[in-house]
Design an enzyme around this catalytic site. Structure first.
Site, mmCIF file in Angstrom:
data_model
loop_
_atom_site.group_PDB
_atom_site.id
_atom_site.type_symbol
_atom_site.label_atom_id
_atom_site.label_comp_id
_atom_site.label_asym_id
_atom_site.label_seq_id
_atom_site.Cartn_x
_atom_site.Cartn_y
_atom_site.Cartn_z
ATOM 1 N N GLU C 49 -40.503 -28.699 -11.625
ATOM 2 C CA GLU C 49 -40.754 -28.922 -13.053
ATOM 3 C C GLU C 49 -42.003 -28.200 -13.537
ATOM 4 O O GLU C 49 -42.094 -27.812 -14.697
ATOM 5 C CB GLU C 49 -40.855 -30.414 -13.358
ATOM 6 C CG GLU C 49 -39.525 -31.155 -13.293
ATOM 7 C CD GLU C 49 -39.162 -31.624 -11.893
ATOM 8 O OE1 GLU C 49 -39.882 -31.235 -10.930
ATOM 9 O OE2 GLU C 49 -38.160 -32.354 -11.747
ATOM 10 N N PHE C 111 -36.868 -47.757 -10.224
ATOM 11 C CA PHE C 111 -36.760 -46.480 -9.528
ATOM 12 C C PHE C 111 -37.036 -45.330 -10.498
ATOM 13 O O PHE C 111 -36.452 -45.272 -11.575
ATOM 14 C CB PHE C 111 -35.358 -46.341 -8.933
ATOM 15 C CG PHE C 111 -35.133 -45.049 -8.193
ATOM 16 C CD1 PHE C 111 -35.832 -44.783 -7.024
ATOM 17 C CD2 PHE C 111 -34.245 -44.098 -8.673
ATOM 18 C CE1 PHE C 111 -35.628 -43.596 -6.343
ATOM 19 C CE2 PHE C 111 -34.043 -42.904 -7.994
ATOM 20 C CZ PHE C 111 -34.737 -42.657 -6.819
ATOM 21 N N GLN C 112 -37.918 -44.442 -10.113
ATOM 22 C CA GLN C 112 -38.305 -43.284 -10.913
ATOM 23 C C GLN C 112 -38.821 -43.675 -12.290
ATOM 24 O O GLN C 112 -38.603 -42.982 -13.271
ATOM 25 C CB GLN C 112 -37.153 -42.273 -11.012
ATOM 26 C CG GLN C 112 -36.818 -41.679 -9.644
ATOM 27 C CD GLN C 112 -35.995 -40.415 -9.696
ATOM 28 O OE1 GLN C 112 -35.172 -40.230 -10.580
ATOM 29 N NE2 GLN C 112 -36.209 -39.528 -8.720
ATOM 30 N N LYS C 161 -32.765 -43.969 -20.854
ATOM 31 C CA LYS C 161 -31.369 -43.641 -20.593
ATOM 32 C C LYS C 161 -30.411 -44.383 -21.525
ATOM 33 O O LYS C 161 -29.438 -43.817 -22.009
ATOM 34 C CB LYS C 161 -31.060 -44.003 -19.130
ATOM 35 C CG LYS C 161 -29.747 -43.479 -18.657
ATOM 36 C CD LYS C 161 -29.622 -43.621 -17.157
ATOM 37 C CE LYS C 161 -28.254 -43.113 -16.736
ATOM 38 N NZ LYS C 161 -28.181 -42.787 -15.322
ATOM 39 N N MET C 470 -62.339 -15.772 -6.304
ATOM 40 C CA MET C 470 -63.304 -16.283 -7.260
ATOM 41 C C MET C 470 -64.162 -17.371 -6.638
ATOM 42 O O MET C 470 -65.369 -17.420 -6.817
ATOM 43 C CB MET C 470 -62.562 -16.817 -8.493
ATOM 44 C CG MET C 470 -63.443 -17.098 -9.663
ATOM 45 S SD MET C 470 -64.379 -15.648 -10.177
ATOM 46 C CE MET C 470 -63.489 -15.166 -11.638
#
Lengths: 162, 558, 559
Positions: C49, C111-112, C161, C470
């Site tokens: 993602e 969940f999630q 959902k 750097m």
């Protein structure tokens, strides 16, 4: 149903964010919230009014306890307690109706704390019904502004929440 | 003795017996290293913060010790959010040191003027901002205490710049008292007695064991209790490796992809002891239909879990291990033989199975069974998230305590591979397998560089079906096979990719290649990636569709 | 007609003229993906993602249209956080749509489930959790409006959902009214007059242009103003493509790794016209001594930026484009010849330079200069974060607006490669280069699979010094050369890695092979990765030490 919780918290930066975040995250509804210092240094007390059923209330209390900065949560709803809220109401008023308003104010043992040419400010303290009642009565005149502190509550008798 | 904040951090880590620090590039201050080099603490650098955090998480799950992560407060923390949230969802002890100007690149972090530490608030057990060096030692002690006690979880320590660079007297508190934090370990005696009474009368008792068994170290007590009273045990995903899968009383996993007989047992049980579990929606399905015939005894260290998802009859707040020990002293059910036979009848009526055609494509389940066979079940297993995770839960037999590391609560794809690197660091003498899907392995595949750099001999078994398999399965079952964005048309050639990193790459395309390839991987001294080309459209079954009851379990898909 | 929430989202996206979205499916966005199946909207499936978020960000920077990202709940959403923060810090218009667990499960640690609106509070312009499907059309409309107006920024919409599945009437509002949100576009005319007067009186004016010039589409106006009044232009990193780098009035970048002459000009200017810039400390160094001699005119759409870091003498709140247009009506040509000569002298004193031994190791700057020469400055460039980013700012001359995508504010390593994919998708006919370091490229190298899958012909130039350059440089200067956690060794072999993904992989070890490799990559029709093995210990010069004064630069190694 509406419940009143007294929540003692450590007076540390970010505590309010944690409590507010918890309510937002878990979908609990806050009706009002008032915060102030207590006599104990570094401890603040929040009075939180919530709209919930019993099961949710139980979760709210348990979840509040999971916050490390929360010291104590008491449900004052069922206990004999005194609860108060302070409201300031700015009403449009002139010479013609000032006396009428004065009468309402006296009936409710409220105070007029500011008078101007076209308006007055009423201070009133009390429980929910009383406040709703005076606001209702004053609304026959034009209410310009209302400010409420949110409810605070304390147990009756010598028992204290510490 | 006076020392700088950074020095205090290192001293405190020594006091906490930390042996490994997980960080990302530039994640620790230049200064800190010279102090570290005088200690036994090793610094392991990952390619990405997410990798470091999952690795620390795997380390913690496999060893029981807290995982320690260092990062910079700005960008470092944003990239750690998934790792922290993953640990939080599964109650994994972790301490994250984050600080403005924490790294050698401090001058670059200072520009990040946003309020970044609050992004972790919703998914940490607690977070502490340390503004003064005077608070530093105590705050570190607090962080470790909070992370590892009660219901464990991740704690973030946000160190202001001057708290690191100022100097002060160092005194590390031995004991700590945090006023608002008092986890209950010793349970209420009355509740335990009540539970025992109910249990004694049970005809169809069942233990439903979760991750709490593992975290409280109660696996022995659980086994004793089950054996003493002949109570069958089903576990959650997180509870796997808390009870030996091959034990005659083991029913395997329950819930959405659990075994038929475990779910039937839940459905029919008259008493259920839920031990260190939380009635997650993946376990219960439709809540109103869950275990309707049972009296439920719920043992958990977190009072907020009691009654959260499901109403229980006898709540016991306390440490699972202590409570199980107490229950062992009491009387239990007299005779559970007919109950066990009933369960066995269910078991034989709908066993876990798959069909491996020796001439056909490889079945994913076959690979997992062979990993079990070839390692004799002694390996430590991490998984990614997806079909392969469920097949691992179904077909690998976890007989060893703390041998299964998987993102259960958050379901984080990309967890398994970096976690396996942390597991291997924590358990250098064990064989560590990461069972991965081709989609989820790609999420943190970059950490192959870390595996090679530190020569961590992890074996990655990629169950490669060229799909986001679980999403594909749901689209097949619930969306009329309208496949949308689940085909991973261009996956890398995993073998060549492993080689590009300097790891060993292997491939198996036919069933007969599976075992030789596994043996080759096991005998290789370094990290290995095995690309198992498996059947693409295999489904994970049985399945209780979301928000359905167990009676609606799908056994086959036509 | 009643339609589902998921369908509403797709209808709304069509009405917002969204043609491309970036994302990754999962359990709680299955309904959205199912509706996506029936649309013509192009979906780019990333491999993480974070890659989707940065790609959409690159798409937005290259096209000016909002980048749209779709991700699932839980880890899908948390994986976006760095991408959201990077867009927020650089004011990039983006709309993130995430799935959430069904409303009854919110707050149960399902969940999630994560509280993504809580998490992203400090890094979004605004965010929404949709609790009622009937509110969905208005919320989507508001999300796009907020993202793309005023000071742009990312907006997140979290859709449970069950809201995706619920049905209701769909009316997409034509207009938006958000009581608490009223950006000011037109500059206050009195302030604009004052600004014009200040410019007219200036003997030593400098324009300091930031990313706001690009996002308000004011590059043409800026050029006109500079030419009309003969004012030299220094830009920030974000503002580089706002003014042609090869223009005689261009001073290049100012600040920590800016040019010596840009910093000297700012330090000695009597009037500074700050345009769509925010006086970031990478630019100002020690803020108290910054442009101490100058009267500062600060034009910005965000009133909160005015006076935040440096006090402005003449603040003008408004859209940069509109304000510059008004200024153009009011200013007159000025004579700044002497001032420009003085600046030219500074330029001669300390030019940007490096040495390239043709038989020796490759200098990193050489690679970047050659990319500029071979592409004639016409490529779109994405960079990662680190030394190569600064060298790109110094040695690549940007001549067109929206030709650079770089994470300036957050400094997100791993931004550049996925962003370059988004740039290419948004502008398919252009040549896109990603200039990367070996450390930062690895952060999102998994997106090579995305590049190959959609045949996105991005050319990745890895300036491979086998270390985190750097960080190493800073340790050399400020940590007494105690190097730690900077050595990346030769892992992986990038050319082989590219091949494993099915891309073209090249490796260059000699200066003479640099140009042929660039040409070979450009001639290749698909994605290509070039591993330039460069000198390991090169430093970025000149340099203002952290919190130092910008007229006191370290010009080179010898000092």
């Amino acid at each position: 149903m509406r419940y009143v919780l007294a929540v003692l918290v450590e007076d540390k930066p970010g505590v309010l964010v944690r409590v507010a975040g918890l309510f937002a995250r878990r979908g609990y509804n806050i009706e009002s919230l008032a915060v102030g210092k207590t006599v104990e240094p570094m401890v603040s007390r929040m009075t939180i009014e919530v709209e919930a059923d019993e099961k949710i209330l139980e979760q709210i209390i348990k979840q509040l306890y999971k916050l490390v900065n929360v010291l104590k949560v008491s449900n004052l709803t069922e206990e004999p307690s005194v609860d108060r809220e302070l409201v300031l109401i700015k009403v449009s008023a002139d010479v013609s109706n000032r006396a009428e308003i004065q009468q309402i104010v006296e009936t409710f043992r409220a105070k007029i704390v500011d008078v101007a040419l076209n308006s007055i400010v009423v201070e009133v303290t009390g429980n929910q019904e009383k406040l709703e009642a005076i606001i209702m009565l004053l609304s026959q005149y034009t209410i310009l502004e209302v400010v409420r502190t949110g409810k605070i509550a304390i147990l009756r008798g010598s028992k204290a929440i510490k | 003795m006076k020392m700088s904040g950074i020095q205090m951090v290192v001293e405190s880590l020594r006091n906490e017996l930390v042996d490994t620090i997980f960080c990302s590039p530039g994640g620790t201050p230049g200064d800190m290293v010279s102090y570290l080099s005088e200690s036994d603490i090793r610094l392991v650098m990952y390619c990405h913060e997410q990798g470091a955090s999952h690795a620390a998480d795997g380390y913690a799950r496999s060893t029981g010790k807290p995982g320690v992560v260092f990062c910079t407060s700005g960008l470092g923390l944003t990239s750690l959010v998934t790792g922290i949230a993953t640990a939080y969802a599964d109650s994994v002890p972790m301490v994250v040191f984050a600080g403005r100007g924490m790294s050698a690149s401090s001058v670059y972090d200072a520009e990040v003027d946003m309020d970044i530490s609050s992004i972790t608030l919703p998914s940490t057990k607690h977070s502490i901002v340390v503004r003064s060096i005077l608070d530093l030692p105590r705050s570190i002690r607090e962080a470790f205490h909070l992370a590892t006690t009660g219901r464990s979880g991740p704690v973030v320590l946000d160190l202001a710049f001057n708290a690191q660079t100022d100097t002060g007297i160092y005194r590390y508190p031995k004991n700590i008292d945090i006023r608002g934090y008092n986890p209950v370990y010793n349970s209420h005696q009355g509740q335990v007695s009540k539970a025992a009474k109910v249990l004694a009368k049970a005809k169809k008792p069942l233990i439903y064991a979760g991750g709490g068994i593992i975290y409280s170290g109660a696996h022995e007590e659980l086994r004793q209790l089950a054996e003493k009273f002949n109570i069958p045990v089903t576990t959650t995903l997180m509870g796997l490796s808390g009870f030996p899968t091959e034990h005659p009383l083991a029913l395997g996993m329950l819930g959405m992809h659990g075994t038929y007989w475990a779910n039937m047992a839940v459905n029919e049980a008259d008493v259920i002891i839920a031990a260190g579990a939380r009635f997650d929606d993946r376990v219960t399905g439709r809540k109103s239909d869950f275990a309707t015939k049972a009296t439920i005894i719920h043992i958990d260290i977190d009072p907020a879990e009691i009654g959260k998802n499901i109403c229980v009859d006898i709540p016991i707040v306390g440490d699972v291990k202590q409570v199980l020990l107490q229950l062992l002293q009491k009387t239990g059910p007299q005779d559970t033989q007919s109950w066990l036979s009933q369960i066995n009848a269910w078991r034989s009526s709908a066993p876990m199975r798959y069909f491996q055609d020796p001439e056909g494509q490889i079945c994913p389940q076959f690979v997992i069974e062979q990993i079990y066979e070839q390692t004799k079940g002694t390996a430590l297993i991490t998984t990614e998230v997806g079909q392969h995770q469920m097949w691992t839960a179904q077909f690998y037999k976890f007989n060893k305590y703390r041998s299964f590391m998987s993102s259960g609560g958050l379901g984080t794809m990309g967890y398994g591979f970096p976690a396996s690197l942390g597991v291997q660091l924590g358990c250098p003498d064990d064989v560590v397998f990461c069972i991965a899907g081709d989609g989820s392995f790609q999420m943190n595949i970059r950490e192959l560089a870390t595996a090679v750099r530190y020569n961590l001999p992890v074996k990655v078994a990629v169950i490669n079906n060229q799909h986001l398999g679980l999403v594909r399965q749901w689209q097949e079952m619930f969306f009329q096979s309208r496949y949308s964005s689940v085909v991973l048309q261009s996956a890398p050639d995993f073998v060549k990719l492993a080689e590009a990193y300097g790891a060993l790459g292997l491939r198996a395309e036919t069933p007969s290649e599976v075992i030789p390839v596994l043996q080759k991987a096991l005998s290789a001294p370094g990290p290995v990636v095995i690309d198992f080309r498996v059947k693409a459209e295999e489904n994970v079954l049985p399945m209780v569709p979301p928000n359905c009851s167990i009676s609606e379990m799908v056994m086959t898909v036509e | 007609m009643k339609i589902s929430g998921a369908q509403m989202v797709m209808e709304a996206l069509k009405l917002e003229n969204v043609d491309t979205i970036f994302g990754y499916p999962g359990g709680s966005v299955l309904n959205l993906y199912d509706m996506l199946y029936d649309t013509n909207i192009r979906h780019i499936l990333s491999r993480h993602e974070q890659g989707a978020a940065h790609a959409a960000d690159g798409y937005a920077r290259a096209t000016g249209k909002p980048g749209v990202v779709l991700a699932t709940s839980g880890p899908g959403a948390t994986n976006l956080v760095t991408g959201i923060a990077a867009a927020y810090m650089d004011s990039i218009p983006m709309v993130f749509i995430t799935g959430q667990v069904p409303i009854p499960l919110i707050g149960t640690d399902a969940f999630q489930e994560v509280d993504i609106t809580g998490i992203t509070l400090p890094i979004t312009k605004h965010n929404f959790l949709v609790k009622d499907v009937r509110e969905l059309p208005t919320i989507i409309k508001q999300a796009f409006y907020l993202a793309t107006t005023g000071r742009c920024g990312p907006v997140l919409v979290d859709i449970p959902k069950d809201v995706q599945q619920a049905v209701a009437d769909f009316h997409y509002p034509e207009t938006v009214s958000i009581p608490g949100y009223n950006p000011t576009y037109k500059g206050h005319s009195g302030q604009v007059c004052k600004g014009a007067e200040a410019v007219a009186c200036a003997k030593k004016p400098v324009i300091y242009a930031g990313g706001g010039v690009i996002s308000s589409g004011a590059c043409q106006e800026l050029l006109q103003l500079a030419e009309l009044c003969g004012i030299p232009v220094a830009t920030t990193l974000m503002g580089l493509p706002a003014f042609p780098g090869n223009h005689p009035l261009s001073l290049g970048m100012l600040g920590m790794h800016g040019t010596y002459w840009a910093n000297m000009a700012v330090s000695n200017a009597d009037v500074i016209l700050a345009v769509g810039a925010r006086f970031d400390e990478r630019v100002t160094g020690d803020a108290d001594s910054f442009a101490a001699k100058a009267k500062i005119v600060h034009i910005d759409i965000d009133p909160a930026e005015i006076g935040k870091n440096v006090a402005a003498d003449i603040p003008i709140v408004g859209d940069v484009n509109l304000v510059l247009k008004e200024l153009l009506n009011k200013v007159k040509p000025c004579d700044t010849g002497a001032w420009l000569k003085k600046i030219a002298k500074w330029r001669e004193d300390a030019p940007l330079s490096y040495s390239q031994d043709l038989d020796g190791e490759i200098s990193p700057q050489f690679v970047i200069e050659k990319i500029y020469e071979v592409t004639q400055g016409k490529a779109l460039i994405a960079t990662e974060v680190g030394q190569h980013q600064m060298w790109t700012a110094q040695y690549y001359k940007f001549t067109r607006t929206r030709s650079l995508a770089s994470s300036g504010g957050l400094g997100a390593m791993g931004y550049g490669f996925p962003a370059s994919l988004g740039m290419q998708i948004g502008r398919p006919d252009e040549l896109v280069f990603c200039i990367a370091g070996d450390g930062s490229f690895q952060m999102n190298s998994q997106e090579l699979a995305t590049a190959v899958e959609y045949n996105i012909p991005v050319k990745v130039a890895i300036i491979n010094n086998q270390c985190l350059g750097m960080v190493r440089q800073l340790q050399q200067f400020f940590c007494k050369e105690r190097y730690i956690a900077v050595d990346l060794q030769q892992v992986p072999d990038f050319a082989k890695m590219a091949e494993a993904y099915g891309a073209l992989g090249l490796r260059v070890e000699k200066p003479a092979d640099v140009v042929p490799a660039i040409e070979k990559a450009m001639a290749f029709s698909g994605p290509a990765v070039i591993d330039f093995r460069v000198m390991a210990n090169t430093n970025v010069f000149p340099m203002v030490p952290p919190n130092g004064q910008i007229n006191k630069m370290i010009k080179g190694e010898q000092q």
